[in-house]
Design an enzyme around this catalytic site. Sequence first.
Site, PDB file in Angstrom:
ATOM      1  N   SER A 150      11.788   7.107  -7.520  1.00  0.00           N
ATOM      2  CA  SER A 150      10.422   7.385  -7.077  1.00  0.00           C
ATOM      3  C   SER A 150      10.377   8.844  -6.643  1.00  0.00           C
ATOM      4  O   SER A 150      11.434   9.470  -6.427  1.00  0.00           O
ATOM      5  CB  SER A 150      10.109   6.483  -5.877  1.00  0.00           C
ATOM      6  OG  SER A 150       9.040   7.004  -5.122  1.00  0.00           O
ATOM      7  N   TYR A 163      12.430   2.700   2.056  1.00  0.00           N
ATOM      8  CA  TYR A 163      12.139   2.826   0.614  1.00  0.00           C
ATOM      9  C   TYR A 163      12.754   4.116   0.079  1.00  0.00           C
ATOM     10  O   TYR A 163      13.408   4.122  -0.971  1.00  0.00           O
ATOM     11  CB  TYR A 163      10.625   2.815   0.424  1.00  0.00           C
ATOM     12  CG  TYR A 163      10.147   2.884  -1.016  1.00  0.00           C
ATOM     13  CD1 TYR A 163      10.153   1.759  -1.835  1.00  0.00           C
ATOM     14  CD2 TYR A 163       9.664   4.079  -1.556  1.00  0.00           C
ATOM     15  CE1 TYR A 163       9.693   1.816  -3.152  1.00  0.00           C
ATOM     16  CE2 TYR A 163       9.205   4.144  -2.861  1.00  0.00           C
ATOM     17  CZ  TYR A 163       9.224   3.016  -3.658  1.00  0.00           C
ATOM     18  OH  TYR A 163       8.766   3.073  -4.954  1.00  0.00           O
TER      19      TYR A 163
HETATM   20  N1  LIG Z   1       3.378   2.240  -8.444  1.00  0.00           N
HETATM   21  C1  LIG Z   1       3.858   3.428  -8.094  1.00  0.00           C
HETATM   22  O1  LIG Z   1       3.101   4.375  -7.797  1.00  0.00           O
HETATM   23  C2  LIG Z   1       5.336   3.665  -8.045  1.00  0.00           C
HETATM   24  C3  LIG Z   1       5.780   4.927  -7.602  1.00  0.00           C
HETATM   25  C4  LIG Z   1       7.143   5.173  -7.551  1.00  0.00           C
HETATM   26  C5  LIG Z   1       8.044   4.217  -7.955  1.00  0.00           C
HETATM   27  N2  LIG Z   1       7.590   3.003  -8.379  1.00  0.00           N
HETATM   28  C6  LIG Z   1       8.596   2.016  -8.750  1.00  0.00           C
HETATM   29  O2  LIG Z   1       8.261   1.399  -9.990  1.00  0.00           O
HETATM   30  C7  LIG Z   1       8.755   0.056  -9.985  1.00  0.00           C
HETATM   31  C8  LIG Z   1       7.646  -0.904 -10.346  1.00  0.00           C
HETATM   32  O3  LIG Z   1       6.613  -0.737  -9.405  1.00  0.00           O
HETATM   33  P1  LIG Z   1       5.156  -1.356  -9.595  1.00  0.00           P
HETATM   34  O4  LIG Z   1       4.200  -0.328  -9.132  1.00  0.00           O
HETATM   35  O5  LIG Z   1       5.011  -1.960 -10.930  1.00  0.00           O
HETATM   36  O6  LIG Z   1       5.230  -2.503  -8.464  1.00  0.00           O
HETATM   37  P2  LIG Z   1       4.489  -3.908  -8.375  1.00  0.00           P
HETATM   38  O7  LIG Z   1       4.578  -4.302  -6.946  1.00  0.00           O
HETATM   39  O8  LIG Z   1       3.160  -3.809  -9.026  1.00  0.00           O
HETATM   40  O9  LIG Z   1       5.414  -4.857  -9.271  1.00  0.00           O
HETATM   41  C9  LIG Z   1       6.730  -5.159  -8.867  1.00  0.00           C
HETATM   42  C10 LIG Z   1       7.182  -6.414  -9.560  1.00  0.00           C
HETATM   43  O10 LIG Z   1       8.504  -6.716  -9.087  1.00  0.00           O
HETATM   44  C11 LIG Z   1       8.555  -8.053  -8.631  1.00  0.00           C
HETATM   45  N3  LIG Z   1       9.560  -8.177  -7.577  1.00  0.00           N
HETATM   46  C12 LIG Z   1       9.483  -7.703  -6.307  1.00  0.00           C
HETATM   47  N4  LIG Z   1      10.572  -8.054  -5.615  1.00  0.00           N
HETATM   48  C13 LIG Z   1      11.360  -8.754  -6.461  1.00  0.00           C
HETATM   49  C14 LIG Z   1      12.620  -9.391  -6.319  1.00  0.00           C
HETATM   50  N5  LIG Z   1      13.275  -9.398  -5.145  1.00  0.00           N
HETATM   51  N6  LIG Z   1      13.151 -10.017  -7.392  1.00  0.00           N
HETATM   52  C15 LIG Z   1      12.486 -10.036  -8.575  1.00  0.00           C
HETATM   53  N7  LIG Z   1      11.284  -9.474  -8.759  1.00  0.00           N
HETATM   54  C16 LIG Z   1      10.728  -8.833  -7.719  1.00  0.00           C
HETATM   55  C17 LIG Z   1       7.147  -8.349  -8.149  1.00  0.00           C
HETATM   56  O11 LIG Z   1       6.885  -9.740  -8.074  1.00  0.00           O
HETATM   57  C18 LIG Z   1       6.316  -7.623  -9.204  1.00  0.00           C
HETATM   58  O12 LIG Z   1       6.111  -8.408 -10.347  1.00  0.00           O
HETATM   59  C19 LIG Z   1       9.353  -0.171  -8.590  1.00  0.00           C
HETATM   60  O13 LIG Z   1      10.742   0.051  -8.633  1.00  0.00           O
HETATM   61  C20 LIG Z   1       8.693   0.902  -7.745  1.00  0.00           C
HETATM   62  O14 LIG Z   1       9.454   1.249  -6.624  1.00  0.00           O
HETATM   63  C21 LIG Z   1       6.258   2.709  -8.428  1.00  0.00           C
END
Ligand SMILES: NC(=O)c1ccc[n+]([C@@H]2O[C@H](COP(=O)([O-])OP(=O)(O)OC[C@H]3O[C@@H](n4cnc5c(N)ncnc54)[C@H](O)[C@@H]3O)[C@@H](O)[C@H]2O)c1
Length: 261
Positions: A150, A163
């Site tokens: 991230s 985080y």
């Molecule tokens: N959305 C953003 O702006 C952003 C920014 C930086 C990094 N990220 C990273 O991208 C990745 C995806 O993020 P996103 O925005 O799609 O998040 P999201 O919350 O929309 O989706 C996350 C998914 O992971 C699943 N999940 C959570 N904990 C879990 C566990 N313990 N075991 C199995 N599944 C689990 C959730 O049920 C969900 O389906 C993450 O690693 C997040 O840290 C996202």
Amino acid sequence: MKGESAVKLSGKIAAVTGGGGGIGRAAAETFAREGAAVLILEKDEKMGRETEEKIAADGGRAEFFALDISDWQKVQDVFGEIGEKYGGIDVLYNNASVFWGTKDAALDVLDVAVFEQIIRINLFGMMYCSKAAIPLLKKRGGGSIINTSSSCGLIGIPNCDAYSASKGATISLTRSMAVEFGPEKIRTNCIAPAAIHTPMIYESDLNKPTFDEQKFLTQGTPIRRWGTAQDIANIALFLASDDASYMNGAVLVADGGITVS
Ligand SMILES: NC(=O)c1ccc[n+]([C@@H]2O[C@H](COP(=O)([O-])OP(=O)(O)OC[C@H]3O[C@@H](n4cnc5c(N)ncnc54)[C@H](O)[C@@H]3O)[C@@H](O)[C@H]2O)c1
């Protein structure tokens, strides 16, 4: 579905953690469109099954596995089952994480138990899945592991210290894995997104009364829009495919320019 010659993951088996929602779902669907059999490793059964059904309805191959990535025993069980059913895998996309915007905080006020929980899910979960997947990647003669950091792994961002720690460590572990497993033809790379419009963004910014979305879109991000789950899925596809055959240990920043502004 695209013609066989156009697809990038023909014959590949790709596991996507958190494949039920957000970026993970977009990646699962993209991988399936590109010819992969997709294994959706997701703790939310409803969302995992929805992705599975959507891919099947579009003519792709997918199987949902209920998995909380922070449960080491369950991770071993699920990857054991995958090994028996599929023989091995070619791609592991370590995408699942939590943000927990209301619980994560600056260290001086952060509950130590919350720090441990977030590290357990984001860092240990990624490590557990990688550890269990590596023998399955070796069985297929190598493959691609894609980790997820991230902007918090690259620059200091307030009020999410757990985080940030998990995402910084993800970059370090990516580099170690690249060096450790490169000789076995397993490439390990990392995507570092920011401001992607998924459910996670509501945990971090949009729900805060102080957050001014208009200001963010006109001044806060050089590219003047939210990122989409598909923006990141496209990068994951690149890293999963042979197009990235010489990339190992890279951190691909995908944030519309936020971390350089
Ligand atoms: N959305 C953003 O702006 C952003 C920014 C930086 C990094 N990220 C990273 O991208 C990745 C995806 O993020 P996103 O925005 O799609 O998040 P999201 O919350 O929309 O989706 C996350 C998914 O992971 C699943 N999940 C959570 N904990 C879990 C566990 N313990 N075991 C199995 N599944 C689990 C959730 O049920 C969900 O389906 C993450 O690693 C997040 O840290 C996202």
